[in-house]
Design a protein around this motif. Structure first.
Motif, short mmCIF file in Angstrom:
data_model
loop_
_atom_site.label_atom_id
_atom_site.label_comp_id
_atom_site.label_asym_id
_atom_site.label_seq_id
_atom_site.Cartn_x
_atom_site.Cartn_y
_atom_site.Cartn_z
N UNK A 248 0.82 -1.21 0.00
CA UNK A 248 0.00 0.00 0.00
C UNK A 248 0.86 1.26 0.00
N UNK A 249 2.00 1.22 0.67
CA UNK A 249 2.93 2.35 0.62
C UNK A 249 3.45 2.55 -0.81
N UNK A 250 3.81 1.44 -1.46
CA UNK A 250 4.28 1.54 -2.85
C UNK A 250 3.19 2.08 -3.76
N UNK A 251 1.96 1.65 -3.54
CA UNK A 251 0.85 2.14 -4.34
C UNK A 251 0.66 3.64 -4.19
N UNK A 252 0.85 4.14 -2.98
CA UNK A 252 0.72 5.59 -2.75
C UNK A 252 1.75 6.35 -3.59
N UNK A 253 2.99 5.86 -3.62
CA UNK A 253 4.02 6.58 -4.39
C UNK A 253 3.70 6.57 -5.88
N UNK A 254 3.11 5.49 -6.37
CA UNK A 254 2.78 5.42 -7.80
C UNK A 254 1.63 6.35 -8.16
N UNK A 255 0.75 6.58 -7.20
CA UNK A 255 -0.40 7.46 -7.46
C UNK A 255 -0.04 8.94 -7.34
N UNK A 256 1.05 9.24 -6.64
CA UNK A 256 1.36 10.64 -6.35
C UNK A 256 2.70 11.09 -6.91
N UNK A 257 3.27 10.34 -7.83
CA UNK A 257 4.55 10.72 -8.44
C UNK A 257 4.54 10.39 -9.92
N UNK A 258 5.40 11.04 -10.66
CA UNK A 258 5.55 10.73 -12.07
C UNK A 258 6.05 9.31 -12.26
N UNK A 259 6.97 8.89 -11.40
CA UNK A 259 7.48 7.51 -11.39
C UNK A 259 7.56 7.07 -9.95
N UNK A 260 6.73 6.11 -9.58
CA UNK A 260 6.71 5.62 -8.21
C UNK A 260 7.66 4.45 -8.00
N UNK A 261 7.50 3.81 -6.87
CA UNK A 261 8.38 2.71 -6.49
C UNK A 261 8.05 1.47 -7.31
N UNK A 262 9.05 0.82 -7.84
CA UNK A 262 8.87 -0.40 -8.63
C UNK A 262 8.70 -1.60 -7.71
N UNK A 263 8.25 -2.75 -8.25
CA UNK A 263 8.22 -3.97 -7.43
C UNK A 263 9.60 -4.32 -6.88
N UNK A 264 10.66 -4.02 -7.65
CA UNK A 264 12.01 -4.26 -7.12
C UNK A 264 12.23 -3.42 -5.86
N UNK A 265 11.71 -2.20 -5.87
CA UNK A 265 11.83 -1.35 -4.69
C UNK A 265 11.07 -1.91 -3.50
N UNK A 266 9.89 -2.52 -3.76
CA UNK A 266 9.15 -3.14 -2.68
C UNK A 266 9.90 -4.31 -2.07
N UNK A 267 10.51 -5.13 -2.93
CA UNK A 267 11.32 -6.25 -2.45
C UNK A 267 12.49 -5.74 -1.63
N UNK A 268 13.13 -4.68 -2.11
CA UNK A 268 14.28 -4.11 -1.40
C UNK A 268 13.89 -3.63 -0.01
N UNK A 269 12.71 -3.01 0.10
CA UNK A 269 12.28 -2.52 1.41
C UNK A 269 12.00 -3.67 2.36
N UNK A 270 11.39 -4.74 1.88
CA UNK A 270 11.13 -5.89 2.74
C UNK A 270 12.44 -6.51 3.20
N UNK A 271 13.39 -6.66 2.30
CA UNK A 271 14.67 -7.27 2.68
C UNK A 271 15.44 -6.38 3.66
N UNK A 272 15.41 -5.07 3.41
CA UNK A 272 16.07 -4.15 4.34
C UNK A 272 15.40 -4.21 5.71
N UNK A 273 14.07 -4.34 5.74
CA UNK A 273 13.34 -4.45 7.01
C UNK A 273 13.71 -5.73 7.73
N UNK A 274 13.91 -6.81 6.98
CA UNK A 274 14.36 -8.06 7.60
C UNK A 274 15.72 -7.87 8.28
N UNK A 275 16.63 -7.19 7.57
CA UNK A 275 17.96 -6.94 8.15
C UNK A 275 17.86 -6.03 9.37
N UNK A 276 16.99 -5.02 9.31
CA UNK A 276 16.81 -4.14 10.46
C UNK A 276 16.30 -4.93 11.67
#
Length: 324
Positions: A248-276
């Motif tokens: 849902x966070x990624x969807x917000x960026x896609x709706x409010x930007x010229x270029x939002x977060x890609x699925x690769x970006x979503x995967x990156x955030x999940x993996x970074x959160x796992x490391x955190x």
């Protein structure tokens, strides 16, 4: 934990490694961070962000003005991890083959032999990456995504683990090239160091009046330690509500930007959160992990119109998208 609760490990070799207990992995990150701080003053958050990228199988982009310690930070992390380290100084005349390697004809065997380029190391420092033209920058696209280099139709695997730490100066824009969006999207995190405080700079000056501390820095981990810690991170539980929150966070960026977060970006955030989560000694991700990592993982991926920024859109997404 079910298979759906963990992000799959994309590195075949890593799947054969036994994970460290979460407590041991957390101790490892603390040990490495403390060691790097023997060289780098006042940037513990940046050190932790680099280690999160390493353990989450990502790459990192350091952007700032010259002379704030970007290259020294990358060197100190590489030494502390105990793996191989190579540096590429990006210049306008650098060729793609200077980065990836080239086939050379052997007069004795009458055959072509592959001569590896500097990307064949555990930690690769791409210094001032925006000094080279887009064609040379693109030489990193395959290896950053797939951990391999293809030359003349033949693929060559780089060492495991593999992390690119690139630096770029944000001054002299008329003498640099903008990074392609496809390459920026391959960097898990983008950080700025900033100038040290007066107290920090005074301490820094005291450390370097004699021999530089980087010269006496020793490894406090091994490649096997890093692979095991990566495996630990990959097995951290990510429940469906947290994954839905990221979507849902990624969807917000896609709706409010010229270029939002890609699925690769979503995967990156999940993996970074796992490391955190591992940094905090947990084997499960909570929304706080996502919120802590979102800015450094997403802001550089977003393109906007007008005066808006990627960081502002990420901040609004975190503020307006509810945690269910």
């Amino acid at each position: 934990m079910t298979d759906a609760d963990a992000v799959p490990d994309a590195t075949p070799k890593a799947s054969t490694v036994s994970p460290l207990p979460v407590e041991d992995a957390a101790d490892l990150t603390t040990r490495i961070t403390d060691n790097v701080e023997r060289v780098i003053v006042g940037h513990r958050d940046a050190i932790e962000n680099i280690l999160i990228a390493v353990l989450a199988r990502g790459h990192l982009l350091l952007e700032d003005v010259p002379g704030v310690g970007k290259t020294m930070l990358a060197r100190a992390v590489a030494i502390s991890l105990g793996g191989s380290f190579k540096r590429v100084q990006f210049t306008p005349d650098l060729l793609p083959s200077d980065v990836t390697g080239v086939n050379v004809f052997n007069q004795q065997t009458r055959e072509f032999e592959f001569q590896p380029g500097p990307v064949f190391a555990n930690v690769v420092l791409g210094d001032e990456i925006n000094r080279a033209p887009p064609k040379t920058q693109a030489a990193l696209l395959e290896v950053m995504e797939e951990q391999q280099v293809t030359v003349d139709g033949e693929s060559h695997r780089v060492p495991d683990p593999f992390t690119v730490i690139a630096t770029q100066n944000d001054v002299e824009p008329n003498r640099t090239y903008e990074l392609p969006i496809a390459e920026i999207d391959r960097f898990m995190k983008k950080l700025r160091l900033g100038y040290p405080s007066e107290t920090q700079e005074t301490e820094l000056l005291g450390r370097v009046t004699g021999d530089h501390p980087i010269d006496s820095l020793d490894p406090v981990a091994s490649v096997e330690d890093v692979l095991q810690a990566r495996r630990t991170v990959s097995q951290v539980t990510v429940r469906e509500p947290v994954r839905s929150y990221v979507s849902r966070l990624a969807g917000y960026t896609r709706e409010h930007a010229q270029l939002g977060v890609s699925p690769r970006g979503g995967i990156a955030l999940v993996r970074a959160s796992q490391a955190r989560a591992v940094f905090d000694g947990r084997d499960y991700v909570i929304p706080d992990d996502v919120q802590t990592e979102a800015q450094s993982v997403w802001a550089h991926r977003i393109r906007t119109d007008g005066d808006d920024t990627g960081a502002a859109i990420v901040a609004r997404a975190l503020d307006r998208v509810a945690v269910e």
